[in-house]
Design a protein around this motif. Structure first.
Motif, short mmCIF file in Angstrom:
data_model
loop_
_atom_site.label_atom_id
_atom_site.label_comp_id
_atom_site.label_asym_id
_atom_site.label_seq_id
_atom_site.Cartn_x
_atom_site.Cartn_y
_atom_site.Cartn_z
N VAL A 1 1.04 -1.19 -0.05
CA VAL A 1 0.07 -0.06 -0.05
C VAL A 1 0.99 1.25 -0.09
CG1 VAL A 1 -1.51 1.29 1.30
CG2 VAL A 1 -1.93 -1.06 0.99
N ALA B 1 -4.42 2.52 -3.84
CA ALA B 1 -3.91 2.08 -2.63
C ALA B 1 -5.08 2.16 -1.46
CB ALA B 1 -2.91 3.17 -2.06
N CYS C 1 -7.11 -0.94 -2.02
CA CYS C 1 -6.38 -2.33 -1.13
C CYS C 1 -6.14 -1.88 0.18
CB CYS C 1 -4.79 -1.91 -1.73
SG CYS C 1 -4.40 -2.29 -3.49
N HIS C 2 -6.13 -0.93 0.52
CA HIS C 2 -6.19 -0.83 2.15
C HIS C 2 -7.55 -1.30 2.68
CE1 HIS C 2 -6.04 1.24 6.21
NE2 HIS C 2 -4.80 1.12 6.05
#
Lengths: 516, 334
Positions: free
Chosen positions: B57, B247, B250-251
């Motif tokens: 990330v 990101a 994804c987090h």
């Protein structure tokens, strides 16, 4: 010739002697044993091509480089400076080539930077102001010293550097290309000041690439070549041809090659062009200008700094966006300046007068600097064809004789003349019809100048047109087919090749009409 | 003057090249890991796998940050945009039940819009990047809190009678959160590597990348050479925003929820990665390979410190020291 040229009496002992000076940078020897001596009451010229070691020698004298071998003797006593402050304390003032002022500070604060007049712990502004006014007055500069330096043109910054040396009453004053940012009038004022300082018994070291200047101010000439002192001569006994030969190490047949280009059809036609003043002090930097440029012609633009020539070429090139007024036709079609990108597509190229701040991208390689203005050609659909790019760069490096280790060498490592050739290569690669050249030979050595003059002749023979700005009058007169003189942003006079003389051009530039 | 490159200077050139120095920093960190190997744990494959997963990330953020820093700018908003995107993605997928093909592009667009706004302020209104993106950092964080109502958005959906129902996470959460190749490579890591590859190609091969380098090296020279400076900057910040949003997705997937506080302080880690890699904060110098290196160095560093059970206080202090050390090391060889 001028009084300054008479040889100074040779009775005084040297105030400064530098013997066996050696210095190398990361293994590369720049100075290989230089010996020379400086006497009080003389203007001593250090002559040599870029890379000969002049600037390094000066930096050693100024205490900037303290790790060198050899000795410096000041008034008979050996000294070794620990740093610039130490050298200044010994009465050595250096006006560096790269102007070292702080633009965001006032003129006064710049003059006294590092050596403020203090009473107790307080800076005495009034005393500083009065001293500053007196010194600036001597330099013929009537400005408010409490204004910020960034509000003034580059020439004032140069003058402030000189004021700094005067105010600290230095015994030895070193000037490294002090006139590169000055126009003729400012330069002659500087020469007068140099003469005054000399008659006061100070010793002056003067570095210049301009032959005319060298003989105007200098009494003694020391020639450096490839890190060695080739010899020291009284100026009166060293004819210019011989000087150039000593500097270059070979005979240069002619400094200004003959013009061979034939004039073609009308290339650029401007009517009533007005360019806004970028500094905003006055509404227009150039007002209502008409001119024509033919294919194969070099049109010289003369005028004092601030006369509007630089602004004119920037305006034509679209540096100021769409704010330029007037009717312009380029190669028969209407042209409206909009942006540099648009100008490049229409066949204009602008070499600016400051390669450091607006020319080179110092972090990039030689090859990438060359391809920057013509990236579109090498990148169909945005994808850079690196092979084609490298091939083009390699070809230009060869044709222009750029001395670089490789195309991927960082451009900052090159000498001034080679950097300038990189910029010329950049613009040549855009296949321009009209080259706008603002001081193309500033700060480069005679060998490189000579090569650029030859290139100009070749390009004009190919049918390109050139608008040339240069503050070196001999250069302007030798290269231009026609000289147009601007005064305060307006047309004042025009001379053909035969009629143009230094006197007539200077008179016109200063606003005096010549009788027809 | 001899301009030929002698073999000796070729070696010294290699030694001085930024990529070599970045690799040296990474090698140093790995060497430290080999010494303090926590009874052999450092040599196990899963340590390296977890490091990659953990750094992914941050790595995605650092990709965008590299583009911006090369123009001699900075983007402080990446952490906040990550938070905003995590919240939006959780809201759309978990709560509203949007399909992935709608939720993902919407989040990416929102992130790009944030970046383009900062870019516009910088390119059009000449606001300093630090200030413009500081404002965006605060604004995007506020937006994330407003959208989420200040709460974490998870699979728990509040029903009309006030009770909670736990729904199963949609397929996209499972797929993005899974590991491939026998559980060895996380999908998130693959996304990071893909982002790094795209940015690498952009910087090394595309005209836009070259223009970003030119702007960072000398903006005025670039402008006078016909580089569309405003457009290029706008794109750089836009891409940085887009990558921050990626990101964020994804987090959210890793955490299985959208936390409006997510990503606070991540911008500093992203900057640290870029700087340790060797990209110059002054702009014009650097590259994606360096950032990849920097990401690994930071990743290993954190992993080694946690393997050796170094307390958080010591860990932070050591990280600070190592950042300074790495940068000094790079300066030293100039």
């Amino acid at each position: 010739m001028t009084a300054a040229q008479q040889t100074a009496p040779r009775l005084s002992a040297p105030v400064l002697r530098m013997t066996g000076i050696k210095k190398s940078f990361s293994g590369v020897a720049v100075l290989i044993g230089v010996d020379w001596a400086l006497r009080a009451g003389e203007v001593h010229i250090l002559a040599g091509e870029n890379g000969a070691g002049k600037t390094t020698l000066i930096k050693i004298l100024a205490g900037v480089h303290s790790d060198f071998s050899g000795t410096i003797t000041l008034s008979g006593k050996p000294v070794r400076f620990r740093g610039p402050q130490d050298a200044a304390g010994h009465g050595i003032a250096v006006i560096h080539q790269d102007i070292a002022v702080v633009p965001s500070m006032s003129v006064r604060d710049n003059i006294f930077l590092g050596r403020e007049i203090v009473r107790g712990h307080r800076v005495c502004f009034r005393a500083e102001r009065d001293r500053a006014r007196a010194v600036l007055g001597r330099l013929g500069l009537d400005i408010d010293s409490s204004r910020l330096l960034e509000d003034f043109p580059v020439s004032v910054r140069q003058m402030v550097e000189i004021a700094k040396a005067l105010v600290h009453d230095a015994r030895i004053i070193v000037m490294d290309e002090p006139t590169s940012a000055l126009n003729e009038v400012e330069a002659s004022r500087l020469f007068k000041i140099v003469g005054d300082l000399r008659s006061q018994g100070r010793a002056i070291v003067f570095i210049s690439h301009r032959l005319e200047e060298i003989y105007r101010v200098g009494q003694t000439i020391t020639v450096l070549r490839d890190g060695r002192a080739v010899g020291t001569f009284p100026a009166a006994e060293l004819p210019p041809d011989r000087l150039v030969e000593l500097m270059v190490g070979r005979a240069v047949d002619r400094l200004f090659p003959p013009r061979t280009a034939k004039l073609g059809g009308l290339l650029l036609q401007a009517e009533g062009v007005s360019v806004p003043d970028p500094s905003g002090i006055k509404p227009w930097a150039v007002e209502g200008l008409d001119f024509r440029l033919r294919a194969g012609e070099i049109l010289g633009l003369a005028g004092l700094r601030g006369g509007g020539a630089s602004e004119l070429v920037h305006g034509l090139f679209g540096s100021f966006g769409k704010r330029v007024r007037g009717r312009i036709r380029l190669a028969g079609e209407a042209y409206v300046p909009q942006s540099p990108g648009c100008a490049i597509r229409r066949g204009l190229a602008l070499l600016t007068n400051d390669r450091k701040s607006s020319g080179l991208v110092p972090t990039m390689s030689v090859g990438r600097n060359i391809s920057l203005a013509s990236l579109g050609r090498f990148s169909p659909w945005g994808w850079i064809k690196t092979g084609r790019e490298a091939a083009a760069a390699g070809r230009l490096i060869e044709t222009l004789g750029i001395k670089a280790g490789a195309a991927d060498e960082v451009v900052a490592n090159l000498s001034g003349g080679n950097q300038q050739k990189v910029l010329l290569a950049r613009w040549l690669e855009t296949s321009p019809k009209v080259l706008l050249l603002d001081e193309p030979t500033s700060g480069i050595d005679i060998g490189a100048k000579n090569e650029i003059y030859r290139l100009l002749d070749i390009w004009t023979s190919e049918g390109k047109g050139v608008l040339l700005i240069t503050s070196e009058l001999p250069e302007l007169l030798a290269l231009s087919d026609r000289v147009m003189v601007l005064h305060r942003g307006r047309f004042i006079d025009e001379f053909d090749r035969g009629e143009a003389t230094q006197e007539r051009v200077i008179k016109a530039a200063m606003g005096m009409e010549n009788q027809a | 003057m001899n301009l030929g490159i002698s073999p000796k200077s070729r070696v010294s050139r290699l030694f001085r090249s930024p990529s070599f120095r970045a690799l040296a920093a990474l090698a140093l960190v790995i060497a430290i890991g080999c010494v303090f190997n926590a009874e052999g744990t450092f040599f196990r494959w899963h340590t390296h796998r977890d490091m990659l997963r953990h750094i992914s990330v941050f790595g995605i953020l650092a990709c965008g940050m590299t583009l911006v820093i090369i123009t001699s700018g900075i983007d402080l908003a990446v952490g906040s945009v990550l938070g905003l995107s995590a919240v939006l993605f959780s809201l759309f997928s978990l709560q509203l039940g949007w399909p992935a093909w709608l939720a993902v592009p919407t989040c990416l667009t929102a992130g790009a819009a944030c970046g383009l706004t900062s870019g516009g302020l910088i390119a059009r209104f000449k606001i300093q990047p630090f200030i413009a993106t500081l404002a965006m950092m605060v604004f995007a964080r506020g937006l994330a809190k407003w959208v989420s109502g200040g709460r974490k958005i998870s699979t728990a959906v509040q029903l009309a009678d006030g009770s909670f129902e736990y729904r199963e996470a949609p397929g996209v959460f499972r797929i993005l959160g899974s590991k491939l190749f026998g559980g060895n490579i996380a999908v998130v890591t693959l996304i990071f590597l893909a982002c790094a590859l795209v940015c690498y190609v952009l910087l090394a091969r595309l005209r836009l990348g070259r223009q970003l380098f030119a702007i960072g090296g000398n903006e005025e020279a670039a402008r006078l050479s016909g580089v569309p400076v405003s457009a290029a900057k706008l794109l750089a910040y836009g891409l940085c925003g887009l990558l921050s949003a990626a990101a964020g997705i994804c987090h959210a997937v890793q955490e299985q929820q959208g936390d409006p506080e997510a990503g606070a302080g991540y911008e500093l880690t992203a900057i640290a990665i870029v700087v340790i890699g060797g990209t110059s904060m002054l702009g014009g110098k650097g590259g994606m390979g360096l950032t990849l290196n920097g990401a690994m160095a930071i990743g290993y560093l954190e992993k080694i410190l946690s393997l050796n059970a170094v307390g958080e206080a010591t860990r932070l202090m050591l990280t600070g020291l190592i950042i300074v050390g790495a940068v000094l090391f790079q300066k030293h060889r100039k």
